[in-house]
Design an enzyme around this catalytic site. Structure first.
Site, short mmCIF file in Angstrom:
data_model
loop_
_atom_site.label_atom_id
_atom_site.label_comp_id
_atom_site.label_asym_id
_atom_site.label_seq_id
_atom_site.Cartn_x
_atom_site.Cartn_y
_atom_site.Cartn_z
N GLY A 131 -16.19 4.81 1.18
CA GLY A 131 -14.80 5.27 1.25
C GLY A 131 -13.92 4.81 0.09
N GLN A 132 -14.49 4.18 -0.93
CA GLN A 132 -13.69 3.72 -2.08
C GLN A 132 -13.16 4.93 -2.85
OE1 GLN A 132 -15.91 1.34 -4.94
NE2 GLN A 132 -14.05 0.43 -5.77
N THR A 133 -11.84 4.95 -3.13
CA THR A 133 -11.26 6.08 -3.85
C THR A 133 -10.64 5.67 -5.19
OG1 THR A 133 -9.13 5.87 -2.68
CG2 THR A 133 -10.75 7.41 -1.74
N VAL A 134 -10.54 4.37 -5.45
CA VAL A 134 -10.10 3.88 -6.76
C VAL A 134 -11.20 2.96 -7.27
CG1 VAL A 134 -8.37 2.55 -8.03
CG2 VAL A 134 -7.64 3.98 -6.12
N HIS B 276 -8.63 -4.72 1.49
CA HIS B 276 -7.59 -4.37 2.45
C HIS B 276 -7.31 -5.54 3.38
CE1 HIS B 276 -7.90 0.07 1.81
NE2 HIS B 276 -9.14 -0.22 1.49
N ASN C 167 0.83 -1.21 0.00
CA ASN C 167 0.00 0.00 0.00
C ASN C 167 0.86 1.26 0.00
OD1 ASN C 167 -2.05 1.88 0.34
ND2 ASN C 167 -3.19 0.55 1.71
N HIS D 190 -10.86 -3.52 -4.37
CA HIS D 190 -9.63 -3.91 -3.68
C HIS D 190 -9.95 -4.26 -2.24
CE1 HIS D 190 -10.03 0.49 -3.64
NE2 HIS D 190 -9.42 0.51 -2.46
N GLN E 119 -14.09 -1.42 0.76
CA GLN E 119 -14.90 -0.21 0.68
C GLN E 119 -15.55 -0.24 -0.70
OE1 GLN E 119 -11.38 2.18 1.85
NE2 GLN E 119 -12.66 2.95 3.53
#
Lengths: 186, 186
Positions: free
Chosen positions: B102-105, B111, B30, B109, B96
């Site tokens: 809260g997903q930003t891409v 975690h 990460n 994915h 997420q």
């Protein structure tokens, strides 16, 4: 489920709160939902940790999570009379795998938590997942907790009180019907 | 990976930070680890949401998560000269799934975050997962962010700075070797 089938979640015996039975796992409404629609997907076998699961269990659990998401979206992501779709909202999918990650029942369980713009309240959500509101083991435990009777009844802290069995059972029955509808569309 | 294979994580192209290639997914160190050992497991196919994944992808992702947990435990749950085991610590496993979660891409994915007694710092962990430190998309984006040069260099906020590529690559190379060791024991 209406069959009153007895299922275990850790040391707890549950029945009416289960809303879906898959081949190797089941889905359960939560005694202490952090947000509306917060449910759990759990293997029948009482494995403690994610790494204890077989490949078959892993597959069944996460494909069941996908199905449960589609069911929850219909209700929680609906706008007006429209039925909601997964892409209309978001989900937190989380496993607290071990006590230092916040696990309170020694039986793997995957949280599925619908999120919308309205439920996006910053760190409050995560604080509650790790705090007393995320303490599912404590919630089930409290159901059988001795209650002092008589002149000075124990004052319940409203914030910590798990919701009623009736409330959980009603929700479970509703979700069960919705899951069946979903299956019949395949 | 040393093969310099080009892999996509959303709009980002990555190579050296990948430490494990499975049949349908890969594992990545990460850019903004919330805690030491915080890594991601990602399908090669750029599916946005968990419900977009096939059963085969779901199976490969979560059995890879299990493998990655065993690898991370060796290092992060070790006590003294002893190699750590999964049961010596805990993990947060989290997706997420969608922006309100809260997903930003826009690429699924998962975690995988090792937790120990020492890392158990209450709500700080969850605050950071949802906050700027959990903003993986922002971290990758910042790598190519124009930097002002000359007399008044832009002052980086130390707290928001993603770690260096060198640091990530070193860690990825180490994890890759550990994953190979794990495979060879089967």
């Amino acid at each position: 489920m209406s069959s009153k089938q007895l299922i275990h979640f850790g040391q707890f015996e549950i029945s009416d709160q289960v809303f879906h039975l898959s081949s190797l796992c089941y889905a359960l409404v939560n005694i202490k939902p952090i947000l509306p629609g917060h449910v759990l997907v759990i293997p029948y076998r009482q494995a403690k940790r994610l790494t204890d699961l077989t490949q078959e269990e892993v597959t069944d659990i996460f494909t069941t999570v996908q199905k449960v998401q589609k069911m929850l979206a219909k209700k929680y992501f609906a706008s007006g009379p429209e039925v909601g779709k997964v892409e209309d909202g978001s989900f937190n999918i989380a496993i607290q795998d071990g006590k230092w990650a916040g696990q309170t029942v020694d039986h793997v369980h995957c949280h599925v938590i619908p999120r919308t713009k309205d439920s996006n309240e910053g760190d409050g959500f995560y604080r509650r997942l790790q705090g007393e509101e995320g303490n599912i083991g404590g919630g089930f435990w409290d159901q059988n907790r001795p209650v002092q009777e008589g002149k000075f009844p124990m004052i319940e802290d409203e914030d910590r009180k798990p919701r009623s069995l009736e409330d959980m059972n009603e929700e479970a029955a509703f979700f069960q019907k919705e899951m069946e509808k979903l299956d019949s569309h395949h």
